[in-house]
Design an enzyme around this catalytic site. Structure first.
Site, PDB file in Angstrom:
ATOM      1  N   VAL A  81       0.829  -1.202   0.000  1.00  0.00           N
ATOM      2  CA  VAL A  81       0.000   0.000   0.000  1.00  0.00           C
ATOM      3  C   VAL A  81       0.864   1.254   0.000  1.00  0.00           C
ATOM      4  O   VAL A  81       1.595   1.510   0.963  1.00  0.00           O
ATOM      5  CB  VAL A  81      -0.952   0.006   1.209  1.00  0.00           C
ATOM      6  CG1 VAL A  81      -1.786   1.276   1.218  1.00  0.00           C
ATOM      7  CG2 VAL A  81      -1.851  -1.225   1.185  1.00  0.00           C
ATOM      8  N   ILE A  87       0.368  -3.690   4.888  1.00  0.00           N
ATOM      9  CA  ILE A  87      -0.377  -3.280   6.084  1.00  0.00           C
ATOM     10  C   ILE A  87      -1.710  -4.008   6.209  1.00  0.00           C
ATOM     11  O   ILE A  87      -2.463  -3.784   7.155  1.00  0.00           O
ATOM     12  CB  ILE A  87      -0.614  -1.762   6.100  1.00  0.00           C
ATOM     13  CG1 ILE A  87      -1.437  -1.325   4.887  1.00  0.00           C
ATOM     14  CG2 ILE A  87       0.715  -1.006   6.140  1.00  0.00           C
ATOM     15  CD1 ILE A  87      -1.835   0.148   4.909  1.00  0.00           C
ATOM     16  N   LYS A  99      -9.169   5.824  -4.336  1.00  0.00           N
ATOM     17  CA  LYS A  99      -9.098   5.498  -5.761  1.00  0.00           C
ATOM     18  C   LYS A  99     -10.479   5.649  -6.395  1.00  0.00           C
ATOM     19  O   LYS A  99     -10.624   6.165  -7.514  1.00  0.00           O
ATOM     20  CB  LYS A  99      -8.603   4.059  -5.914  1.00  0.00           C
ATOM     21  CG  LYS A  99      -8.005   3.743  -7.267  1.00  0.00           C
ATOM     22  CD  LYS A  99      -6.588   4.257  -7.370  1.00  0.00           C
ATOM     23  CE  LYS A  99      -5.907   3.785  -8.631  1.00  0.00           C
ATOM     24  NZ  LYS A  99      -4.496   4.133  -8.665  1.00  0.00           N
ATOM     25  N   ASP A 142      -2.190  -1.962  -5.312  1.00  0.00           N
ATOM     26  CA  ASP A 142      -1.386  -2.149  -4.102  1.00  0.00           C
ATOM     27  C   ASP A 142      -1.237  -3.622  -3.713  1.00  0.00           C
ATOM     28  O   ASP A 142      -1.479  -4.014  -2.564  1.00  0.00           O
ATOM     29  CB  ASP A 142      -1.991  -1.350  -2.940  1.00  0.00           C
ATOM     30  CG  ASP A 142      -1.853   0.153  -3.174  1.00  0.00           C
ATOM     31  OD1 ASP A 142      -1.140   0.543  -4.116  1.00  0.00           O
ATOM     32  OD2 ASP A 142      -2.452   0.929  -2.413  1.00  0.00           O
ATOM     33  N   ASP A 167      -0.642   0.149 -10.480  1.00  0.00           N
ATOM     34  CA  ASP A 167       0.718   0.364  -9.968  1.00  0.00           C
ATOM     35  C   ASP A 167       1.753   0.090 -11.045  1.00  0.00           C
ATOM     36  O   ASP A 167       2.814   0.724 -11.076  1.00  0.00           O
ATOM     37  CB  ASP A 167       0.984  -0.534  -8.756  1.00  0.00           C
ATOM     38  CG  ASP A 167       0.053  -0.226  -7.597  1.00  0.00           C
ATOM     39  OD1 ASP A 167      -0.257   0.952  -7.408  1.00  0.00           O
ATOM     40  OD2 ASP A 167      -0.381  -1.163  -6.923  1.00  0.00           O
ATOM     41  N   GLY A 201      10.415  -3.352  -9.127  1.00  0.00           N
ATOM     42  CA  GLY A 201       9.086  -3.810  -8.751  1.00  0.00           C
ATOM     43  C   GLY A 201       8.118  -3.686  -9.907  1.00  0.00           C
ATOM     44  O   GLY A 201       8.512  -3.573 -11.075  1.00  0.00           O
ATOM     45  N   ALA A 202       6.838  -3.659  -9.577  1.00  0.00           N
ATOM     46  CA  ALA A 202       5.789  -3.665 -10.598  1.00  0.00           C
ATOM     47  C   ALA A 202       5.905  -2.473 -11.537  1.00  0.00           C
ATOM     48  O   ALA A 202       5.858  -2.616 -12.765  1.00  0.00           O
ATOM     49  CB  ALA A 202       4.425  -3.676  -9.915  1.00  0.00           C
TER      50      ALA A 202
END
Length: 766
Positions: A81, A87, A99, A142, A167, A201-202
């Protein structure tokens, strides 16, 4: 480097924002009435059975009878997140609600946020599969890498609706748009760029794939993670997604990778890039430090060592914010509108290119104001559009929809793209739809319009836009050399406009004689007439319209309303049935439009004048192909208090009915009786107005002016006007200091008015 205005958000303020009034940020709002037993029967049992059976027979009809076609699921399991990490699903819910707010605010897409309480990617996939019938699309959000890749790939294969991991692709699309424009500014060939990506990452992997698809040599892209460069043969911390970007190199650190690089794309952590690294980059480096909330290196730090860099971050308080909100709402809007089965690579590229192209166009004044800036121009500090630029919707969504159709993933076809853009504008504002309809109507009969204040930049910009829209030829009054210099300084194209200098006009003496003849018994000499025509362009413009040298006129940008109206009152005749002119405003709300009159001219009209104002308002609606429903307003309902000031209102209503029994008019009545059906239907069933008035005639100027300004400031209405009524020619006054779009809208109204007065000239003119 110019900083953009932003107030610091405190923890207390943020918590109060989310908790205050109603908890959270979203609610479900019914789109159909459900106030009566019959409406309840239509909404639920037994009426609801009919659409159910229709859908059972033809599953595609689910798009016709339900909200599926405008509904997106924002799905997360809370494992990555924002900058907060893993989390959990519940803790991530405020982000997912947020969003949904952005989807709705920027593209009128409805959202249900779905928080899946599982860190098992197969369970997330299963949850998404099971709820597919509800939604027109799925936005993954996320979810940690590499699970996010697996989840998206699987769902794209299994589902028949668009699946988009924002993302990854949202960041990639915006970053590519910025890169395309930055490359254009520094005059470098995209195929030869040496690119360093910090982060694996993504977002980083999606960016790498997308920029390579545009022509960047894959061998020139070096990707780094926390353990250094991803090189061929490396085993530590690797996965199949990183492996795709392993390069054959002896370099091992980010510092080494930055040597000679043209582009840095950061999707990592604060402070990852040093000034020394920036110094090592090639000339005119492009640096996108997109770590949030703090970038890999700040613009201030870059500026200390490089004056030739183009800098972007993920923050709103610096220029060139790489913000996903420029992408996902509009991409889904376009995809939903053609019922796309997927969001493919071609659609993503189309979105990026559309954004890049938009940034090269002139920025509307309203957007500049939203960011507290005087002017925004394409260049090093503006390489991507601003999120609050309303043109993003009408630029990106059509580009995505067209590409979906071209690539075979669309289930329905859009044939009229101009109409589609109108529909998009109306999703965010009925005012935009209304003004677009006015402009379209004006285009059918283009006219010549006098722009009386040619020494102002906004008037010139509006003139350019009017000419581009094609509904009028602007005739700009003023000193020709000064106008051309002002236009040149501000890059304004006046090629399709005319410029007239009253002081040098061969019509000056003729107009002066006419003006003298009109005003000689009201204290005006020939010398004064000529002086006014030269010094006060409103007089010269009025004479142009009177003599057929132009069809309509706009003024008032720099002068007070009384100053602006005075030349019209002195020179332009009223229509034959009227003794006074009046001023009105269209007030545009989410669900309806009302015309408020008189709001600008008559201080304390008598009954006869009120009747004239009502009839003039009827004509205004007629110009836009709508019938007026006129409420004559007072503080009473149908004579409940009988005093002279209420009697004049009811007398005015009777005068109108006597002359024009076909008109829908009633009064005296209170404002809520005129606009709220339950009151009029229950208490006054005899009234011709059953809470559906679209024209409100106020008893005096105090009431009208106060009311429309309250509706504008507190009621959420958009004010379009003032519209002068009752003159034999189309002459109109702007609000002082109007922005460019407001000037253009008023010009379109003036053109429509001019056509009407030309069409009915023999009936309305003396």
């Amino acid at each position: 480097m110019e900083m953009e205005k932003k107030g610091k958000v405190t923890k207390e303020e943020a918590l109060e924002y989310h908790m205050g009034h109603r908890h959270g940020k979203i609610e479900v709002v019914a789109t159909k009435p459900c106030f009566t037993q019959r409406e309840l029967s239509l909404a639920y049992s037994p009426g609801v059975s009919y659409p159910c059976l229709e859908i059972e027979n033809d599953p595609e009809k689910v798009f016709d009878y339900t909200a599926k076609g405008n509904l997106v699921a924002v799905i997360s399991n809370g494992t990555a997140v924002l900058g907060l990490g893993n989390i959990g699903a519940a803790a991530g819910k405020p982000v997912m609600e947020g969003k949904g707010v952005l989807f709705k605010r920027f593209a009128d897409v409805d959202v249900f946020d779905i928080e899946v309480n599982s860190q098992n990617p197969d369970e997330v996939i299963k949850a998404a599969e099971l709820i597919e019938p509800t939604f027109g699309g799925i936005n993954l959000e996320d979810i940690k890498a590499p699970d996010c890749f697996y989840i998206e790939e699987t769902l794209r294969e299994r589902l028949n609706i668009p699946v988009f991991h924002d993302d990854q692709h949202g960041t990639a699309i915006i970053a590519l748009a910025a890169l395309l424009n930055a490359t254009e500014i520094v005059k470098k060939e995209i195929s030869k760029l040496k690119v360093v990506i910090n982060g694996a990452g993504a977002s980083a992997i999606a960016i790498a794939k997308l920029i390579i698809s545009t022509g960047i040599n894959k061998e020139n892209v070096i990707m780094c993670d926390s353990k250094g460069i991803i090189y061929q043969g490396r085993t530590e911390g690797m996965n199949k997604y990183k492996e795709e970007f392993a390069v054959d190199t002896d370099k091992r650190t980010l510092l080494e990778a930055m040597d000679g690089a043209d582009v840095f794309l950061g999707l990592s952590v604060k402070g990852a890039v040093t000034k020394e690294m920036v110094k090592m980059m090639n000339r005119n480096p492009i640096i996108m430090a997109m770590a949030n909330p703090d970038p890999e290196i700040t613009p201030e730090e870059v500026e200390e060592v490089r004056g030739d860099a183009i800098m972007a971050t993920g923050r709103s308080d610096y220029p060139n914010q790489v913000n996903n909100v420029l992408g996902f709402p509009f991409i889904f809007r376009g995809a939903l509108d053609v019922r796309a089965t997927a969001i493919n690579e071609e659609m993503k590229l189309a979105a990026a290119k559309a954004l890049a192209e938009l940034a090269r166009q002139d920025v509307p004044e309203s957007v500049c104001k939203a960011y507290g800036l005087e002017k925004i121009e394409f260049g090093k500090e503006y390489i991507i559009p601003k999120p609050f630029d309303p043109r993003v919707l009408t630029t990106v969504a059509p580009a995505v929809a067209k590409t979906a159709m071209e690539t075979g993933v669309a289930r329905v076809e859009i044939k009229d793209w101009d109409k589609y853009k109108d529909v998009l504008e109306s999703r965010l504002s009925i005012a935009k739809e209304f003004t677009r309809q006015i402009i379209n109507k004006a285009r059918f009969n283009p006219k010549k319009i006098v722009m009386a204040e040619g020494n102002y930049e906004k008037i010139l910009r509006a003139s350019q836009k009017i000419a581009e829209e094609g509904f009028a030829t602007p005739v700009i009054l003023g000193d020709e050399a000064e106008i051309k210099e002002l236009a040149n300084i501000n890059n304004i194209n006046l090629e399709d406009c005319e410029i007239v200098d009253p002081a040098k006009s061969d019509k000056l003496d003729e107009y002066a004689e006419q003006l003298f003849n009109q005003r000689q018994r009201k204290g005006m000499t020939k010398v004064e007439a000529k002086r006014r025509l030269i010094r006060i362009t409103n007089y010269y413009g009025s004479m142009m319209v009177l003599n057929g040298e132009a069809d309509c006129m706009l003024t008032g940008f720099s002068r007070s309303y009384p100053e602006s109206v005075k030349p019209f009152l002195e020179t332009v005749p009223l229509q034959k049935d009227y003794n006074v002119p009046s001023g009105s405003y269209f007030m545009v709300f989410k669900e309806n439009i009302v015309l408020c009159a008189d709001t600008t001219v008559n201080i304390d009209p008598d009954a006869e004048q009120l009747a004239e104002i009502a009839l003039q308002s009827t004509e205004t609606w007629k110009k836009f192909d709508t019938d007026a429903k006129i409420a004559m307003l007072s503080f009473t309902n149908f004579g409940s208090v009988r005093i002279p000031r209420t009697k004049k209102v009811s007398d005015a209503m009777k005068m109108v009915k006597e002359k024009h029994p076909e008109l829908i008019i009633d009064g005296d009545m209170q404002a809520d009786t005129a606009t709220y059906p339950p009151i009029s239907q229950d208490a006054f069933p005899f009234s011709a107005i059953q809470g559906d008035a679209n024209t409100l005639v106020f008893p005096n100027l105090e009431a009208g002016n106060i009311a429309y300004k309250l509706l504008y400031r507190l009621g959420g209405g958009t004010a379009i006007g003032p519209i002068l009524q009752g003159f034999c020619k189309s002459v109109h006054v702007l609000q002082r200091g109007s922005d460019v779009n407001e000037i253009v809208n008023m010009a379109a109204i003036a053109v429509v008015d001019a056509h009407y007065k030309e069409q009915y000239k023999n009936e309305i003119c003396k």
